[in-house]
Design a protein around this motif. Structure first.
Motif, PDB file in Angstrom:
ATOM      1  N   ALA B 109       0.786  -1.228   0.086  1.00  0.00           N
ATOM      2  CA  ALA B 109      -0.057   0.095  -0.079  1.00  0.00           C
ATOM      3  C   ALA B 109       0.938   1.213  -0.144  1.00  0.00           C
ATOM      4  CB  ALA B 109      -0.914  -0.034   1.226  1.00  0.00           C
ATOM      5  N   GLY B 110       2.003   1.157   0.645  1.00  0.00           N
ATOM      6  CA  GLY B 110       2.851   2.357   0.771  1.00  0.00           C
ATOM      7  C   GLY B 110       3.640   2.778  -0.413  1.00  0.00           C
ATOM      8  N   VAL B 111       3.822   1.665  -1.325  1.00  0.00           N
ATOM      9  CA  VAL B 111       4.516   2.014  -2.607  1.00  0.00           C
ATOM     10  C   VAL B 111       3.826   2.970  -3.247  1.00  0.00           C
ATOM     11  CG1 VAL B 111       5.175   0.836  -4.771  1.00  0.00           C
ATOM     12  CG2 VAL B 111       5.976  -0.072  -2.465  1.00  0.00           C
ATOM     13  N   LEU B 112       2.447   2.762  -3.454  1.00  0.00           N
ATOM     14  CA  LEU B 112       1.447   3.410  -4.372  1.00  0.00           C
ATOM     15  C   LEU B 112       0.891   4.811  -3.608  1.00  0.00           C
ATOM     16  CD1 LEU B 112      -0.232   0.754  -6.166  1.00  0.00           C
ATOM     17  CD2 LEU B 112       1.784   1.772  -6.739  1.00  0.00           C
ATOM     18  N   TYR B 113       1.479   5.222  -2.339  1.00  0.00           N
ATOM     19  CA  TYR B 113       0.900   6.179  -1.494  1.00  0.00           C
ATOM     20  C   TYR B 113       2.041   7.429  -1.637  1.00  0.00           C
ATOM     21  CZ  TYR B 113      -0.779   8.912   2.391  1.00  0.00           C
ATOM     22  OH  TYR B 113      -1.151   9.910   3.182  1.00  0.00           O
ATOM     23  N   ASP B 114       1.762   8.483  -1.963  1.00  0.00           N
ATOM     24  CA  ASP B 114       2.796   9.900  -1.925  1.00  0.00           C
ATOM     25  C   ASP B 114       3.104   9.990  -0.339  1.00  0.00           C
ATOM     26  OD1 ASP B 114       2.969  10.051  -4.480  1.00  0.00           O
ATOM     27  OD2 ASP B 114       1.383  11.643  -4.625  1.00  0.00           O
ATOM     28  N   GLY B 115       2.228   9.898   0.567  1.00  0.00           N
ATOM     29  CA  GLY B 115       2.544  10.371   1.778  1.00  0.00           C
ATOM     30  C   GLY B 115       3.237   9.120   2.556  1.00  0.00           C
ATOM     31  N   ASP B 116       3.054   9.358   3.956  1.00  0.00           N
ATOM     32  CA  ASP B 116       3.766   8.349   5.065  1.00  0.00           C
ATOM     33  C   ASP B 116       2.756   7.168   5.064  1.00  0.00           C
ATOM     34  OD1 ASP B 116       5.427   6.821   6.554  1.00  0.00           O
ATOM     35  OD2 ASP B 116       4.989   8.179   8.257  1.00  0.00           O
ATOM     36  N   VAL B 117       3.347   5.663   5.016  1.00  0.00           N
ATOM     37  CA  VAL B 117       2.569   5.022   5.111  1.00  0.00           C
ATOM     38  C   VAL B 117       1.658   4.806   6.686  1.00  0.00           C
ATOM     39  CG1 VAL B 117       4.254   3.350   5.977  1.00  0.00           C
ATOM     40  CG2 VAL B 117       2.470   2.337   4.707  1.00  0.00           C
ATOM     41  N   TRP B 118       2.442   5.554   7.465  1.00  0.00           N
ATOM     42  CA  TRP B 118       1.766   5.197   8.871  1.00  0.00           C
ATOM     43  C   TRP B 118       0.285   6.005   9.030  1.00  0.00           C
ATOM     44  CZ3 TRP B 118       2.134   1.902  12.664  1.00  0.00           C
ATOM     45  CH2 TRP B 118       1.904   2.412  14.001  1.00  0.00           C
ATOM     46  N   ASP B 119       0.268   6.856   7.914  1.00  0.00           N
ATOM     47  CA  ASP B 119      -1.116   7.522   8.056  1.00  0.00           C
ATOM     48  C   ASP B 119      -2.238   6.575   7.934  1.00  0.00           C
ATOM     49  OD1 ASP B 119       0.302  10.125   7.739  1.00  0.00           O
ATOM     50  OD2 ASP B 119      -0.083  10.146   5.661  1.00  0.00           O
ATOM     51  N   PHE B 120      -2.187   5.491   7.227  1.00  0.00           N
ATOM     52  CA  PHE B 120      -3.340   4.349   6.977  1.00  0.00           C
ATOM     53  C   PHE B 120      -3.431   3.979   8.419  1.00  0.00           C
ATOM     54  CE2 PHE B 120      -1.298   3.656   2.691  1.00  0.00           C
ATOM     55  CZ  PHE B 120      -2.243   4.587   2.089  1.00  0.00           C
ATOM     56  N   PHE B 121      -2.274   3.702   9.296  1.00  0.00           N
ATOM     57  CA  PHE B 121      -2.607   3.182  10.688  1.00  0.00           C
ATOM     58  C   PHE B 121      -3.138   4.039  11.783  1.00  0.00           C
ATOM     59  CE2 PHE B 121       0.263   0.579   8.199  1.00  0.00           C
ATOM     60  CZ  PHE B 121       0.221  -0.605   8.631  1.00  0.00           C
ATOM     61  N   GLU B 122      -2.853   5.494  11.391  1.00  0.00           N
ATOM     62  CA  GLU B 122      -3.347   6.440  12.382  1.00  0.00           C
ATOM     63  C   GLU B 122      -4.708   6.884  11.952  1.00  0.00           C
ATOM     64  OE1 GLU B 122      -2.432   8.450  15.107  1.00  0.00           O
ATOM     65  OE2 GLU B 122      -0.954   6.935  15.235  1.00  0.00           O
ATOM     66  N   ARG B 123      -5.328   6.220  10.836  1.00  0.00           N
ATOM     67  CA  ARG B 123      -6.715   6.545  10.148  1.00  0.00           C
ATOM     68  C   ARG B 123      -6.682   8.022   9.752  1.00  0.00           C
ATOM     69  NH1 ARG B 123     -10.134   3.569  15.002  1.00  0.00           N
ATOM     70  NH2 ARG B 123      -8.954   1.794  15.352  1.00  0.00           N
ATOM     71  N   LYS B 124      -5.643   8.595   9.322  1.00  0.00           N
ATOM     72  CA  LYS B 124      -5.771   9.879   8.468  1.00  0.00           C
ATOM     73  C   LYS B 124      -5.786   9.498   7.063  1.00  0.00           C
ATOM     74  CE  LYS B 124      -2.217  11.869  11.528  1.00  0.00           C
ATOM     75  NZ  LYS B 124      -0.817  12.197  11.522  1.00  0.00           N
ATOM     76  N   LYS B 125      -5.672   8.320   6.417  1.00  0.00           N
ATOM     77  CA  LYS B 125      -5.937   8.070   5.123  1.00  0.00           C
ATOM     78  C   LYS B 125      -6.419   6.848   4.716  1.00  0.00           C
ATOM     79  CE  LYS B 125      -4.394  11.699   2.849  1.00  0.00           C
ATOM     80  NZ  LYS B 125      -5.220  12.492   1.600  1.00  0.00           N
ATOM     81  N   THR B 126      -7.433   6.564   3.675  1.00  0.00           N
ATOM     82  CA  THR B 126      -7.854   5.371   3.372  1.00  0.00           C
ATOM     83  C   THR B 126      -6.909   4.949   2.121  1.00  0.00           C
ATOM     84  OG1 THR B 126     -10.059   6.031   3.830  1.00  0.00           O
ATOM     85  CG2 THR B 126      -9.828   4.010   2.370  1.00  0.00           C
ATOM     86  N   ALA B 127      -6.433   3.538   2.146  1.00  0.00           N
ATOM     87  CA  ALA B 127      -5.672   3.029   1.214  1.00  0.00           C
ATOM     88  C   ALA B 127      -6.837   2.318   0.023  1.00  0.00           C
ATOM     89  CB  ALA B 127      -5.012   1.776   1.531  1.00  0.00           C
ATOM     90  N   GLU B 128      -6.666   3.035  -1.116  1.00  0.00           N
ATOM     91  CA  GLU B 128      -7.565   2.620  -2.177  1.00  0.00           C
ATOM     92  C   GLU B 128      -6.793   1.831  -3.172  1.00  0.00           C
ATOM     93  OE1 GLU B 128     -10.574   3.795  -2.240  1.00  0.00           O
ATOM     94  OE2 GLU B 128     -10.540   5.666  -1.331  1.00  0.00           O
ATOM     95  N   LYS B 129      -5.448   1.619  -3.333  1.00  0.00           N
ATOM     96  CA  LYS B 129      -4.578   0.969  -4.054  1.00  0.00           C
ATOM     97  C   LYS B 129      -3.505   0.470  -3.579  1.00  0.00           C
ATOM     98  CE  LYS B 129      -3.177   4.876  -6.413  1.00  0.00           C
ATOM     99  NZ  LYS B 129      -2.488   5.634  -7.442  1.00  0.00           N
TER     100      LYS B 129
END
Lengths: 389, 389
Positions: B109-129
């Motif tokens: 998920a992190g490879v295709l996301y511009d921000g920091d992968v921890w955002d997904f775990f901190e519930r700041k972002k939804t992983a779409e791809k």
């Protein structure tokens, strides 16, 4: 436990009001669909109007093909294939029970095949590709909504034959238990018997070490039996009972209960001849065949039949006399089928025993049937005779 | 029963020798993969050599990232993301248990996301791809092989957090029970406890009408318990027992046992604080937390706890005194955990009760936890105290 591969890609959309999602789900696959249904209760109930509204709202165009009947016909499938090609549809949308879905699957595979679609059922060809199929289920029974199976009757024989290919598994299935409130009791009962039969075909396996799938089979069967009793004791509109039955019907045939084992499927073959010659509903035919098949196999693996009696039918005391326990289980199963209005003997369904030799000959058309125990023409004849008594 | 959607696209390839299929399966998705594993037992057992041979034979190139440990670290995930980008891999291939798989999912998920992968775990972002993830499972436990979950520990906190997204569900998972013969008993036991916990989190729901999933949960739990006993009574190399456990571990967390209901998940949150602060294995932490959580909730829905005792642990006589039956069930569960070498109290695992207030505060970081019963900081503290006694 045997090696296996398992993958079921059908998206299940389950619950109240879910038929209104059909437009957005369909739009993921197609701009134009073949809408395939009976044209009877699907229209009278207002369901088809809802479906059209939902398709319209999602900018999906459709062409309709109605007239699907129980034991769906090859002639209508061929008509559907021509229509789908002419109208350049990109998806088949089935609204109905196993018949509408099986017919849609056959159309979906036939559209992309140059030869005659019956080749797939005659085992002359393997279907490698098909148009996507979506479904709205109105009769919980066949489990076709997430299975790789399609069973079609060739009017010319009549021959009733099945095909099983990954490419015809629906991409989505919408299941609203409320749509089943108005099913005639006989149809509800046939559906219940059909899904139980799907589990029993898998349960009776020669593979000894399949504890998890045994547990899942037994738990699903118990759930069906308990909730069938609720529905047939004034619970026609009991949402939860209808929901349990509907979800169980999908799980019964989605492949999960096959994992690690090889099922039997002789009873389905034996019933196909009944259905083809006597126009008897599939579920009703299975209620007649299964007790006879079990009695015929009572010595094949008595412990498994006794386990079935104890775990599914609550038979007690299977310690010193496994065969007695097994027979008690079969009797309870028969009583259950009778209690929901199913026939359990030829006489209950006006089946002429004079045609037993003909059916026994036809059923081994492709060779021996069954895996739990391989059956030849003589075995089939003996089982039909037990069912006739 | 609540409305639900269910779709699990993971292709399960199960059985002896299936690791040799990894090349052909991977080639369907990628020409180059990130091969992610511990670098320890995966290498010593010869498994990684087999995997490389299979990839080579299928013309799939790879780059390796080793060093995954239990409670996988965010720092390694970040390293994996950089490496995957630099090497332009098209897929992440995890070889190992839940840690290798969860780490791989986070990288994917992190490879295709511009921000920091921890955002997904901190519930700041939804992983779409995410990049596709394939797995070869060596430790049956987390069920990560067909789940949408990934749990990662941020070394800076330490914070242990999970994310749940459809896009990180593996496209295939290869499961050969033979690969689990050599697991240390403690790891086998932790895995068994983890999968039981996944089912219990789902079993304890406020939804009353979920009979089918109740039956499936109970049957899967019974299968795990029976086969765990076989393995711990000299059956380390009992293929069928290992196979039942392995397949149950996947079903425990693939979403099927969620259908129609909302699970609880407070115990997982309570354990995450134990694991983060005391480096205790996830399964071991759950063996400590679950009995305490059940005792704390004994009056919340006593009938459900009594049903659990009767159906899963064979407790008899739950007619006049449901609470007594429920307590007997909890005791049997504790005894079972002890019998496979799991701790059931803080003292068994050298956990310092002085840190209870700190853990209780941390566990409600995002607000109340649990659905069966909403728990706040005070509740969490009380449960930790019960676990300490």
């Amino acid at each position: 436990m045997q090696n296996f591969e398992y993958c079921n890609k059908t998206k299940i959309i389950f619950g109240k009001g879910t038929e209104n999602k059909v437009g957005t789900e369909t739009a993921l696959y197609a701009k134009k669909v073949l809408l395939h249904h009976s044209g009877g209760s699907t229209v009278r109930s207002g369901l088809i109007d809802k479906v059209k509204d939902s398709l319209k709202a999602a900018n999906v165009d459709w062409i309709e093909l109605t007239g699907v009947q129980p034991n769906p016909r090859l002639s209508l499938v061929r008509e559907g294939i021509e229509l789908a090609r002419k109208e350049k549809v990109e998806m088949i949308l089935a609204v109905g029970g196993g018949s509408a879905i099986d017919s849609s699957k056959a159309i979906a595979a036939g559209v992309l095949y140059d030869g005659d679609v019956w080749d797939f059922f005659e085992r002359k060809k393997t279907a490698e590709k098909a148009l996507p199929v979506g479904t709205i289920v109105t009769i919980p029974a066949a489990g076709s909504e997430s299975s790789i199976s399609s069973v079609i009757t060739n009017d010319e024989g009549p021959w009733k034959r099945g095909m099983n290919f990954q490419c015809i598994r629906p991409v989505f299935s919408i299941m609203n238990p409320e749509l089943t409130y108005t099913l005639p009791p006989y149809q509800t009962a046939c559906g219940i018997t059909d899904m139980m039969a799907h589990i029993m075909e898998r349960y009776f396996t020669k593979e000894k070490n399949v504890e998890l799938t045994d547990e899942l089979c037994e738990g699903t069967l118990r759930t069906i039996i308990r909730n069938a009793r609720k529905i047939f004791n004034g619970g026609e509109m009991n949402y939860d009972a209808r929901a349990e039955i509907m979800w169980a019907g999908a799980l019964a045939h989605n492949g999960l209960l096959d994992t690690g084992r090889i099922g039997d499927w002789a009873s389905h073959a034996l019933d196909h001849e009944l259905s083809a010659l006597f126009e008897i509903a599939h579920g009703a035919g299975l209620a007649i065949i299964f007790p006879a098949w079990m009695k015929y196999n009572i010595k094949e693996d008595t412990a498994r039949l006794a386990r079935f009696a104890v775990k599914v039918w609550g038979v007690d005391g299977a310690f010193y006399d496994l065969e007695q326990a097994a027979l008690e289980g079969i009797m309870r199963m028969e009583n259950f089928f009778k209690s929901i209005g199913m026939p359990v003997r030829f006489t209950d369904a006006n089946i002429d025993p004079a045609r037993i030799p003909e059916m026994a000959k036809r059923v081994v058309h492709f060779g021996q049937i069954g895996n739990y125990r391989k059956l030849d023409e003589k075995d089939a004849e003996a089982i039909y005779k037990l069912a006739a008594q």
